[in-house]
Design an enzyme around this catalytic site. Structure first.
Site, PDB file in Angstrom:
ATOM      1  N   SER A   1       0.829  -1.198   0.000  1.00 54.97           N
ATOM      2  CA  SER A   1       0.000   0.000   0.000  1.00 54.97           C
ATOM      3  C   SER A   1       0.863   1.247   0.000  1.00 54.97           C
ATOM      4  CB  SER A   1      -0.889   0.009   1.235  1.00 54.97           C
ATOM      5  OG  SER A   1      -0.091   0.186   2.394  1.00 54.97           O
ATOM      6  N   LYS A   2       0.223   2.377  -0.202  1.00 54.05           N
ATOM      7  CA  LYS A   2       0.929   3.656  -0.184  1.00 54.05           C
ATOM      8  C   LYS A   2       1.745   3.806   1.087  1.00 54.05           C
ATOM      9  CE  LYS A   2       0.233   6.034  -3.849  1.00 54.05           C
ATOM     10  NZ  LYS A   2      -1.079   6.060  -4.499  1.00 54.05           N
ATOM     11  N   ARG A   3       1.177   3.323   2.169  1.00 53.26           N
ATOM     12  CA  ARG A   3       1.822   3.491   3.455  1.00 53.26           C
ATOM     13  C   ARG A   3       3.151   2.747   3.525  1.00 53.26           C
ATOM     14  NH1 ARG A   3      -3.291   3.743   7.189  1.00 53.26           N
ATOM     15  NH2 ARG A   3      -3.706   5.677   6.102  1.00 53.26           N
TER      16      ARG A   3
END
Length: 495
Positions: A259-261
């Site tokens: 994910s982006k995170r």
RNA sequence: GUUCCCAUCGUCUAGUGGCCCAGGACAUCGCCCUUUCACGGCGACGACGGGGGUUCAAAUCCCCCUGGGAACGCCA
């Protein structure tokens, strides 16, 4: 309507993204596998846009999706812009086909209208959770009589659901996992047509895969659980299902979902980070697949030649950015300086280097010295700015070590000698012997001359060979930087 | 919770019953090359999740456990 099965020899595969967000590396990997599979078998690679969710549809996403696929070099034979025998390739433009087929199923008593609203569905689910049962539609509207259903369809909102068998098993073969079996009792009646008239993924996907004569479905393994119901759908139409190849998911570094995170996740992000498209293709193809030996560096041709779906692993793999970086570096080693010209120029411009300083001949020399020690495009700027502007700051630790009165004196001597060097003798060999001789005269190691010079010229303590970079910088630049550094050393001396 | 999938070094993987007290790559750590940084070379560290079977022989086949993941939507 055609009900013939696909002509078996021809490989036809599709990548069918939904334009609701950016192309993530997982999606890119799916696209790459489809593309490699098609190219390996001299088959057809089709791009189909699954835009049946109008609440999540995003025009921008669609644009960037196509852009990213182009960037990766995954050309499609049929699809948007390319056309093809089964046009249109946007599902939102094929609604009539889905309705026609929904009607066929209703007529066959293989599907039925359902009038349950979201609220009731929610309640059913809650109750099932409470009872520790499997959640799913409770077939509430399945047995409404035809006349009643017809009547209610005029008044109420409804969806069309597939009638799944209540008992027995549905099985299918996954090409990399083998036989997978589901008890029909665990399969609920999925929605085929939504109340807004658009088909669900399941309906549109099956109808299109059949009509577009898709031979192999290579998709993420999050679809395994839906596959038995797709098989039931194919059966209801009396169609032969394609072969299923479910690709394992890609995990983030730590192991969780990508994910982006957890670092960059979209293809566009990696482009901006300075990775080459061919490296992304090479790297991603190695996530869940291998050529059967230890080869890792593979250009497109080799990937196509060696790609074999039998070597696809069922095991999910973590994305290791360190290894991606290494592979990018390997490609840098192999590429010619000319290759980088157009890639690197905009980056220097962005960094504030003026257009006039960026003539190709000079840039080429700079690239030659930097490419083998770079791993991402940004490194050219990060480690090469001094080729264009005098250093204003110096690495603190290195300055402590190399800038002092002794070195100032040495730099002065060097300056004097370089000054005397005729322009045409400002060469690699002459410079080197100048340094070696001077070191001998002073009875010190050449390193004591070389390090301060490097720092004075570059501001950093690492980089290309000193004499090489001096030649590129030219006599004038070198002398100016030496002199100003000498002044700086002396003026900043606190004593 | 239910269903399904998966399981070799930290990570990507080779391995389809004997060639494996498990090979390669990235990362990490040494050493060499060297003016530095890279590149390259050499070396170190480091894995078959556990338990039962089957077999003369198991990382490889079967079962159980454990662990991880996915699906369970009028999203795809």
């Amino acid at each position: 309507m055609t009900t013939h099965s696909t002509s078996q020899s021809a490989v036809r595969v599709r990548f069918a993204p939904s334009p609701t967000g950016y192309l993530h590396v997982g999606g890119a990997r799916t696209a790459i596998f489809n593309w490699l599979f098609a190219r390996h078998h001299q088959g057809t690679f089709i791009l189909r846009i699954e835009d049946t969710d109008r609440s999540r549809y995003d025009e921008e996403a669609l644009k960037s999706l196509l852009e990213d696929l182009h960037w990766l070099g995954l050309s499609w034979d049929e699809g948007p812009d390319a056309g093809g025998p089964f046009t249109p390739y946007y599902q939102s433009e094929r609604l009539a086909l889905y309705h026609e087929h929904a009607q066929i199923l209703i007529d066959k008593d293989a599907a039925y209208p359902c009038f349950c609203d979201a609220e009731r569905l929610e309640k059913v689910r809650e109750q099932q959770q409470l009872n520790k049962q499997q959640t799913g539609y409770d077939k509430h509207c399945r047995n409404i009589s035809k006349p009643e259903a017809l009547e209610r369809m005029k008044q109420e909102k409804y969806v069309i659901r597939l009638k799944c068998p209540m008992d027995g098993v549905t099985q299918f073969k996954d090409e990399i996992r083998g036989k997978i079996e589901y008890q029909n009792s665990t399969l609920d009646d999925l929605v085929l047509i939504k109340s807004d008239g658009y088909p669900t993924y399941h309906m549109a996907n099956v109808v299109d895969d059949h009509h577009m004569q898709i031979s192999h479905v290579l998709r993420g393994d999050e679809w395994i659980a839906s596959t038995p119901r797709h098989v039931i759908l194919y059966n209801a139409f009396a169609w032969t299902p394609p072969k299923f190849v479910h690709l394992p998911v890609i995990l983030a570094e730590g192991g969780g979902k990508l994910s982006k995170r957890k670092g960059a996740a979209s293809v566009g992000d990696y482009r901006e980070l300075g990775y080459l498209p061919e490296v992304m293709v090479n790297f991603l193809s190695l996530l869940g697949w291998n050529p059967g030996d230890d080869t890792e560096y593979m250009e497109r041709d080799e990937l196509i030649r060696r790609f074999d779906s039998k070597q696809i692993s069922p095991k999910s793999a973590a994305f290791d950015e360190k290894k991606l970086e290494w592979l990018n570096g390997q490609y840098f080693l192999k590429r010619s300086p000319e290759f980088f010209l157009a890639l690197v120029k905009p980056l220097y411009l962005e960094a504030g280097i003026s257009e006039s300083d960026l003539n190709d001949a000079y840039l080429l020399q700079v690239i030659t010295l930097l490419k083998d020690r770079s791993r991402r495009l940004g490194d050219f700027v990060l480690n090469g700015k001094f080729f264009f502007v005098d250093p204003i700051e110096f690495e603190v630790e290195a300055a402590k070590k190399h800038f002092h009165e002794d070195s100032a004196k040495r730099l002065e001597k060097i300056s004097e000698q370089i000054d005397k060097l005729p322009e045409n003798e400002f060469t690699l060999d002459k410079l080197e012997s100048l340094y070696r001789q001077l070191a001998e005269e002073l009875q010190i190691k050449a390193a004591l001359l070389i390090h301060p010079t490097r720092l004075a010229l570059c501001g950093i303590s690492f980089g290309p060979g000193l004499f090489e970079l001096m030649v590129v910088l030219g006599k004038e630049n070198v002398l100016r930087r030496l002199k100003s550094t000498i002044l700086k050393i002396r003026s900043s001396k606190p004593q």
